[in-house]
Design a protein around this motif. Structure first.
Motif, PDB file in Angstrom:
ATOM      1  N   ASN A 171      13.617   5.250  -3.467  1.00  0.00           N
ATOM      2  CA  ASN A 171      12.613   5.104  -4.444  1.00  0.00           C
ATOM      3  C   ASN A 171      10.842   5.346  -4.030  1.00  0.00           C
ATOM      4  O   ASN A 171      10.730   4.189  -3.416  1.00  0.00           O
ATOM      5  N   ALA A 172      10.400   6.057  -3.924  1.00  0.00           N
ATOM      6  CA  ALA A 172       9.246   6.481  -3.605  1.00  0.00           C
ATOM      7  C   ALA A 172       7.950   5.775  -4.631  1.00  0.00           C
ATOM      8  O   ALA A 172       7.400   5.698  -3.871  1.00  0.00           O
ATOM      9  N   ASP A 173       8.157   5.115  -5.376  1.00  0.00           N
ATOM     10  CA  ASP A 173       7.929   4.757  -6.887  1.00  0.00           C
ATOM     11  C   ASP A 173       7.565   3.216  -6.582  1.00  0.00           C
ATOM     12  O   ASP A 173       8.426   3.243  -7.606  1.00  0.00           O
ATOM     13  N   PRO A 174       8.427   2.005  -5.704  1.00  0.00           N
ATOM     14  CA  PRO A 174       8.843   1.257  -6.050  1.00  0.00           C
ATOM     15  C   PRO A 174       8.051   0.484  -7.134  1.00  0.00           C
ATOM     16  O   PRO A 174       6.223   0.358  -6.854  1.00  0.00           O
ATOM     17  N   ASP A 175       8.543  -0.822  -7.780  1.00  0.00           N
ATOM     18  CA  ASP A 175       7.540  -1.859  -8.594  1.00  0.00           C
ATOM     19  C   ASP A 175       7.443  -2.698  -7.852  1.00  0.00           C
ATOM     20  O   ASP A 175       6.666  -3.863  -7.631  1.00  0.00           O
ATOM     21  N   PHE A 176       7.689  -3.339  -5.718  1.00  0.00           N
ATOM     22  CA  PHE A 176       7.092  -3.953  -5.708  1.00  0.00           C
ATOM     23  C   PHE A 176       5.525  -4.005  -5.014  1.00  0.00           C
ATOM     24  O   PHE A 176       5.553  -2.901  -4.804  1.00  0.00           O
ATOM     25  N   GLU A 177       4.407  -4.739  -4.662  1.00  0.00           N
ATOM     26  CA  GLU A 177       3.286  -4.687  -4.025  1.00  0.00           C
ATOM     27  C   GLU A 177       3.364  -3.851  -2.247  1.00  0.00           C
ATOM     28  O   GLU A 177       4.959  -3.918  -1.841  1.00  0.00           O
ATOM     29  N   ARG A 178       2.905  -2.919  -1.884  1.00  0.00           N
ATOM     30  CA  ARG A 178       3.275  -2.063  -1.073  1.00  0.00           C
ATOM     31  C   ARG A 178       2.772  -2.536   0.085  1.00  0.00           C
ATOM     32  O   ARG A 178       1.027  -2.851  -0.628  1.00  0.00           O
ATOM     33  N   PRO A 179       3.006  -2.779   1.048  1.00  0.00           N
ATOM     34  CA  PRO A 179       1.968  -3.284   2.819  1.00  0.00           C
ATOM     35  C   PRO A 179       1.265  -2.265   2.906  1.00  0.00           C
ATOM     36  O   PRO A 179       1.893  -1.180   3.240  1.00  0.00           O
ATOM     37  N   ASN A 180       0.275  -2.253   3.193  1.00  0.00           N
ATOM     38  CA  ASN A 180      -0.276  -1.486   3.783  1.00  0.00           C
ATOM     39  C   ASN A 180      -2.157  -2.369   4.991  1.00  0.00           C
ATOM     40  O   ASN A 180      -3.200  -1.728   3.852  1.00  0.00           O
ATOM     41  N   ASP A 181      -1.716  -2.776   5.171  1.00  0.00           N
ATOM     42  CA  ASP A 181      -2.929  -3.965   6.284  1.00  0.00           C
ATOM     43  C   ASP A 181      -4.163  -2.406   6.613  1.00  0.00           C
ATOM     44  O   ASP A 181      -3.298  -1.726   7.625  1.00  0.00           O
ATOM     45  N   PRO A 182      -4.616  -2.650   5.967  1.00  0.00           N
ATOM     46  CA  PRO A 182      -6.281  -1.912   6.589  1.00  0.00           C
ATOM     47  C   PRO A 182      -6.411  -1.874   7.396  1.00  0.00           C
ATOM     48  O   PRO A 182      -7.356  -0.834   8.300  1.00  0.00           O
ATOM     49  N   ASP A 183      -6.556  -2.741   8.382  1.00  0.00           N
ATOM     50  CA  ASP A 183      -6.559  -2.955   9.988  1.00  0.00           C
ATOM     51  C   ASP A 183      -6.167  -2.885  10.924  1.00  0.00           C
ATOM     52  O   ASP A 183      -6.039  -2.269  11.820  1.00  0.00           O
TER      53      ASP A 183
END
Length: 423
Positions: A203-215
């Motif tokens: 599922n490329a568009d999941p309903d959970f928050e996508r983790p993506n730490d900018p640092d």
């Protein structure tokens, strides 16, 4: 295309695309330094595997690929490498000269020589463990391969181009590279060898928050004293003992067409050997090269030849057909989080991976048992949950986007436009 192998087992080759290549080495730290510092690769992940006995290093310069090149420790220095070559493309002769200057400055690099193959101008050299590398610039011409003439990179571009054109046009079988490509595209399409890129699984568009730490830093470049060479990884090669058997296997089981075969004359310290060039992509004269001369008493130094496959259904079909093939040993099914994979040895023990890419990323090395008897939805639900509960999880699209930004920022993005998307 459905053909019979030499062992009379009928296999329908899967739709596959060349993904990456890995080698077994004696000193992974030394080769990591060389391939990052000199050739500009960035380490995307590293760690220990096989009960903490093998150090494995994943490297890339292409944001499409988490890893293009893999180093795995564990090869004894007493065993000669069985890698034929790791191949790269460069955009022009100036880039080839720059690469030549970089490798000639390395004390542990050997056998540096430039060759005119008619279809390419190629710089050969051996890395610090004597694995052969090749960086090539396409000429726009085609002559049957193998072909080899001396190449003087100190000459002007105009002189080199004029000399190559004259040599090629005087060679039987000459045509323009564009005409060769058109001919091969028609052939490969008729033989069902062409493969288009497919969607990743999950599922490329999941309903959970996508983790993506900018640092978070994803890639680790090495400080270079000079800009890394403009290159793009394009092909791999390895030595074989039984050329006819191996050509038949890679054609009939994996769908690679022979685009050239014959004796390559001796080049520098490399003796004359038989070469077979294989491809499924009309933009690439060769994606895999088989080279004669392997001593079967020495273990393979090919860690893996990895091919992308388009769907879990195709992976299941290949699992069934490979298990029934008498020339293939035991299969190993693994979910890496990033992919659903089958590993198997070819008839001479070189490991081949067929991988269905997923929409997730977890740090490598990582593996969990894969049961392909589960339905697609069962596998996707299980793998998504598994990945989300793994430290470092990201969506693959976010990883690729961030990796591209980092490669551009640190100057290590590979030369683009040289290798087609399916290569």
């Amino acid at each position: 295309m459905s053909v019979s192998t030499a062992v009379e087992v009928e296999v329908t080759p899967p739709a596959v695309m060349f993904s990456h290549f890995g080698i077994n080495c004696d000193d992974a730290d030394k080769l990591e330094d060389f391939y990052t510092r000199v050739l500009g690769f960035c380490v995307s992940d590293h760690g220990m595997t096989r009960q903490e006995t093998i150090r494995i290093v994943f490297m890339t310069r292409r944001p499409r690929e988490h890893h293009q090149f893999v180093l795995a420790s564990g090869r004894s220095s007493e065993n000669p490498p069985t890698v034929g070559e790791t191949g790269f493309k460069a955009p022009d002769l100036a880039a080839l000269r720059h690469a030549k200057a970089l490798v000639e400055a390395e004390a542990e690099v050997s056998d540096v020589v430039a060759i005119d193959h008619g279809i390419s101008w190629t710089l050969y050299f051996r890395d610090p463990e004597s694995n052969r590398c090749a960086i090539s610039v396409e000429t726009g011409h085609y002559v049957p391969q193998p072909a080899a003439w001396p190449l003087d990179l100190s000459a002007s571009d105009a002189n080199i181009r004029q000399t190559t054109e004259a040599r090629c046009k005087a060679t039987s079988g000459y045509m323009s590279r564009a005409d060769w490509r058109a001919e091969k595209e028609a052939q490969f399409r008729a033989e069902n060898r062409l493969t288009d890129e497919g969607p990743e699984t999950g599922n490329a568009d999941p309903d959970f928050e996508r983790p993506n730490d900018p640092d978070r830093i994803l890639l680790n470049p090495t400080e270079n004293s000079a800009p890394p060479p403009q290159i793009a990884q394009s092909h791999c090669g390895f030595k074989v003992a039984d050329m006819d058997m191996m050509v038949e296997f890679y054609d009939s089981v994996l769908g690679y067409a022979v685009t050239g075969r014959g004796i390559m004359p001796a080049i520098s310290n490399e003796p004359a050997r038989e070469y077979a060039y294989l491809s499924r992509d009309p933009d690439e004269h060769h994606q895999v090269i088989l080279v004669s001369g392997r001593d079967m008493d020495a273990p393979t130094s090919v860690n893996q030849l990895s091919l992308r496959i388009l769907s879990l259904d195709e992976l299941r079909r290949m699992e069934r057909e490979l298990e029934a093939h008498p020339a293939i040993g035991k299969l190993r099914n693994t979910c890496h989080g990033n992919s659903f994979s089958i590993y198997f040895p070819d008839p001479e023990g070189n490991v081949v991976e067929l991988a269905v890419e997923s929409v997730w990323y977890v740090p490598a090395p990582h593996g969990a048992p894969l049961d392909l008897s589960w339905s697609d939805q069962e596998l996707i639900d299980w793998a998504e949950n598994h990945c989300r509960n793994t430290d470092g999880f990201m969506m693959r699209a976010d990883w690729k986007s961030r990796a591209r930004e980092e490669l551009i920022a640190n100057g290590h993005l590979e030369a683009e436009g040289l290798v087609s998307d399916v290569a």
